[in-house]
Write a protein that holds these residues in place. Structure first.
Motif, PDB file in Angstrom:
ATOM      1  N   LEU A 193       0.831  -1.208   0.000  1.00 42.38           N
ATOM      2  CA  LEU A 193       0.000   0.000   0.000  1.00 42.38           C
ATOM      3  C   LEU A 193       0.862   1.253   0.000  1.00 42.38           C
ATOM      4  CD1 LEU A 193      -2.810  -1.097   2.485  1.00 42.38           C
ATOM      5  CD2 LEU A 193      -2.638  -1.438   0.012  1.00 42.38           C
ATOM      6  N   LYS A 194       1.919   1.257   0.781  1.00 41.78           N
ATOM      7  CA  LYS A 194       2.819   2.415   0.824  1.00 41.78           C
ATOM      8  C   LYS A 194       3.442   2.662  -0.547  1.00 41.78           C
ATOM      9  CE  LYS A 194       6.811   1.770   2.746  1.00 41.78           C
ATOM     10  NZ  LYS A 194       7.893   1.561   3.748  1.00 41.78           N
ATOM     11  N   VAL A 195       3.951   1.608  -1.155  1.00 48.72           N
ATOM     12  CA  VAL A 195       4.590   1.736  -2.461  1.00 48.72           C
ATOM     13  C   VAL A 195       3.554   2.076  -3.529  1.00 48.72           C
ATOM     14  CG1 VAL A 195       5.825   0.456  -4.261  1.00 48.72           C
ATOM     15  CG2 VAL A 195       6.529   0.255  -1.871  1.00 48.72           C
ATOM     16  N   GLY A 196       2.349   1.527  -3.409  1.00 42.16           N
ATOM     17  CA  GLY A 196       1.293   1.824  -4.369  1.00 42.16           C
ATOM     18  C   GLY A 196       0.942   3.301  -4.403  1.00 42.16           C
ATOM     19  N   VAL A 197       0.888   3.928  -3.237  1.00 39.76           N
ATOM     20  CA  VAL A 197       0.626   5.376  -3.175  1.00 39.76           C
ATOM     21  C   VAL A 197       1.804   6.145  -3.759  1.00 39.76           C
ATOM     22  CG1 VAL A 197       0.279   7.331  -1.619  1.00 39.76           C
ATOM     23  CG2 VAL A 197      -0.944   5.188  -1.210  1.00 39.76           C
ATOM     24  N   LEU A 202      -2.289   3.877  -6.314  1.00 42.24           N
ATOM     25  CA  LEU A 202      -3.354   4.023  -5.327  1.00 42.24           C
ATOM     26  C   LEU A 202      -3.403   5.462  -4.831  1.00 42.24           C
ATOM     27  CD1 LEU A 202      -2.573   0.913  -3.078  1.00 42.24           C
ATOM     28  CD2 LEU A 202      -4.577   1.144  -4.539  1.00 42.24           C
ATOM     29  N   THR A 203      -4.597   5.913  -4.508  1.00 43.44           N
ATOM     30  CA  THR A 203      -4.719   7.169  -3.783  1.00 43.44           C
ATOM     31  C   THR A 203      -4.544   6.871  -2.293  1.00 43.44           C
ATOM     32  OG1 THR A 203      -7.109   6.979  -3.416  1.00 43.44           O
ATOM     33  CG2 THR A 203      -6.376   8.002  -5.490  1.00 43.44           C
ATOM     34  N   GLN A 204      -4.289   7.911  -1.507  1.00 42.05           N
ATOM     35  CA  GLN A 204      -4.147   7.705  -0.074  1.00 42.05           C
ATOM     36  C   GLN A 204      -5.435   7.160   0.519  1.00 42.05           C
ATOM     37  OE1 GLN A 204      -1.249   8.069   1.700  1.00 42.05           O
ATOM     38  NE2 GLN A 204      -2.421   7.087   3.344  1.00 42.05           N
ATOM     39  N   GLU A 205      -6.575   7.653   0.040  1.00 40.69           N
ATOM     40  CA  GLU A 205      -7.866   7.174   0.538  1.00 40.69           C
ATOM     41  C   GLU A 205      -8.052   5.684   0.247  1.00 40.69           C
ATOM     42  OE1 GLU A 205     -12.645   8.196   0.079  1.00 40.69           O
ATOM     43  OE2 GLU A 205     -11.245   8.768  -1.509  1.00 40.69           O
ATOM     44  N   MET A 209      -8.386   2.473   2.974  1.00 43.78           N
ATOM     45  CA  MET A 209      -9.466   1.478   2.956  1.00 43.78           C
ATOM     46  C   MET A 209      -8.902   0.070   2.858  1.00 43.78           C
ATOM     47  SD  MET A 209     -12.672   3.020   0.769  1.00 43.78           S
ATOM     48  CE  MET A 209     -11.719   3.518  -0.658  1.00 43.78           C
ATOM     49  N   LEU A 210      -7.914  -0.120   1.994  1.00 45.44           N
ATOM     50  CA  LEU A 210      -7.318  -1.440   1.837  1.00 45.44           C
ATOM     51  C   LEU A 210      -6.604  -1.886   3.109  1.00 45.44           C
ATOM     52  CD1 LEU A 210      -5.956  -1.207  -1.808  1.00 45.44           C
ATOM     53  CD2 LEU A 210      -7.750  -2.733  -0.990  1.00 45.44           C
ATOM     54  N   GLU A 211      -5.998  -0.942   3.803  1.00 46.30           N
ATOM     55  CA  GLU A 211      -5.337  -1.285   5.060  1.00 46.30           C
ATOM     56  C   GLU A 211      -6.333  -1.848   6.066  1.00 46.30           C
ATOM     57  OE1 GLU A 211      -2.385   0.686   8.429  1.00 46.30           O
ATOM     58  OE2 GLU A 211      -3.433   1.978   6.999  1.00 46.30           O
ATOM     59  N   GLU A 212      -7.494  -1.203   6.182  1.00 49.15           N
ATOM     60  CA  GLU A 212      -8.526  -1.704   7.091  1.00 49.15           C
ATOM     61  C   GLU A 212      -9.088  -3.030   6.606  1.00 49.15           C
ATOM     62  OE1 GLU A 212      -9.235  -0.399  10.087  1.00 49.15           O
ATOM     63  OE2 GLU A 212      -7.504   0.852   9.566  1.00 49.15           O
ATOM     64  N   PHE A 213      -9.230  -3.176   5.295  1.00 48.13           N
ATOM     65  CA  PHE A 213      -9.725  -4.425   4.719  1.00 48.13           C
ATOM     66  C   PHE A 213      -8.807  -5.591   5.063  1.00 48.13           C
ATOM     67  CE2 PHE A 213      -8.850  -7.201   1.009  1.00 48.13           C
ATOM     68  CZ  PHE A 213      -9.981  -7.998   1.071  1.00 48.13           C
ATOM     69  N   TYR A 214      -7.494  -5.417   4.885  1.00 51.53           N
ATOM     70  CA  TYR A 214      -6.556  -6.506   5.141  1.00 51.53           C
ATOM     71  C   TYR A 214      -6.514  -6.903   6.614  1.00 51.53           C
ATOM     72  CZ  TYR A 214      -4.528  -6.743   0.441  1.00 51.53           C
ATOM     73  OH  TYR A 214      -4.341  -6.946  -0.898  1.00 51.53           O
ATOM     74  N   LEU A 225     -17.441   3.666  -2.812  1.00 51.01           N
ATOM     75  CA  LEU A 225     -16.113   3.990  -3.309  1.00 51.01           C
ATOM     76  C   LEU A 225     -16.166   5.082  -4.357  1.00 51.01           C
ATOM     77  CD1 LEU A 225     -14.751   0.355  -3.706  1.00 51.01           C
ATOM     78  CD2 LEU A 225     -14.474   1.895  -1.777  1.00 51.01           C
ATOM     79  N   LYS A 226     -15.225   5.991  -4.228  1.00 46.91           N
ATOM     80  CA  LYS A 226     -15.080   7.029  -5.253  1.00 46.91           C
ATOM     81  C   LYS A 226     -14.219   6.505  -6.378  1.00 46.91           C
ATOM     82  CE  LYS A 226     -15.198  10.755  -1.824  1.00 46.91           C
ATOM     83  NZ  LYS A 226     -14.446  11.909  -1.265  1.00 46.91           N
ATOM     84  N   GLU A 227     -14.482   7.004  -7.566  1.00 46.63           N
ATOM     85  CA  GLU A 227     -13.646   6.607  -8.689  1.00 46.63           C
ATOM     86  C   GLU A 227     -12.271   7.246  -8.548  1.00 46.63           C
ATOM     87  OE1 GLU A 227     -15.439   7.453 -12.391  1.00 46.63           O
ATOM     88  OE2 GLU A 227     -17.002   5.943 -12.173  1.00 46.63           O
TER      89      GLU A 227
END
Length: 228
Positions: A193-197, A202-205, A209-214, A225-227
């Motif tokens: 997630l860090k590298v994706g941003v 990935l956006t920070q938002e 969300m993915l952090e909470e999901f995992y 979800l926003k586009e």
């Protein structure tokens, strides 16, 4: 967070390789009914297929070298390298060759003919093994492999290494009674997630969300979800 990541710099580099080879896919613009389906049955806007790392020789060699280093430093007693079919086989074969060790692999299901075993390669009995796979989610497949090595060839599993491990709490509970020498991975979701941003995938938002999901993938309630 309790993590399997051996080295954070390697964790970030491996995460970058996952994005560059399209091994880690994320698409928040998909309709929910078109989300990726994980092996566990979970639906999500993200999916990881480490097999795609093989499309890049440099990515394949980097990850192979990282895994070899972990084995040499953390599991010096290793006498055999074991891959889990099918994704872990190519990694195990290359690493065993580099380390001049025997190699075996564990089938998903026993063959319906021949000796009918899960462990292929006819390894010697009573060896000490490290298991290699591409991804650890629930840990069920790896646990089955550990049991097969013990039952069929009395091979002791020292530990296992994967390209990525999502570090689910249920995974830790599966292995806590086995007293393994270690559970390691090259990367995990915080690195991804860090590298994706940082790389703009990935956006920070979305990363939040993915952090909470995992943290609890089956219980997570996705917001609207926003586009991207």
């Amino acid at each position: 967070m309790k993590t399997t990541v051996w080295n954070q710099e390697i964790g970030d580099h491996t995460a970058q390789l996952l994005f560059e080879t399209e091994s880690y896919l994320v698409d928040f613009q998909r309709k929910r009914e078109d989300w990726f389906v994980w092996k566990s049955g979970i639906r999500a806007p993200c999916y990881c297929n480490c097999r795609y790392l093989n499309r890049s020789y440099l990515a394949y060699e980097a990850c192979t070298a990282y895994i070899e280093t972990i084995i040499r430093l953390k599991f010096p007693e290793t006498q055999i390298v074991v891959g889990l079919a099918s994704a872990g086989v190519s990694w195990a074969a290359r690493i065993a060759t580099r380390m001049t060790l025997p190699m075996a692999f564990i089938r998903g299901t026993p063959k319906g003919y021949g000796v009918g075993q899960l462990v292929e390669g006819n390894p010697e009995h009573n060896l000490k093994a490290v298991i290699i796979d591409d991804l650890c989610g629930s840990g069920d497949t790896i646990l089955k492999g550990i049991e097969a090595l013990d039952w069929e060839f009395h091979i002791k599993t020292l530990g296992f290494i994967t390209i990525t491990n999502w570090c689910f709490e249920s995974m830790w509970k599966k292995f806590e009674s086995l007293n393994l020498g270690g559970i390691y991975s090259l990367t995990s979701y915080p690195n991804v997630l860090k590298v994706g941003v940082r790389l703009g995938y990935l956006t920070q938002e979305q990363a939040e969300m993915l952090e909470e999901f995992y943290k609890a993938p089956r219980a997570y309630d996705w917001p609207l979800l926003k586009e991207a």
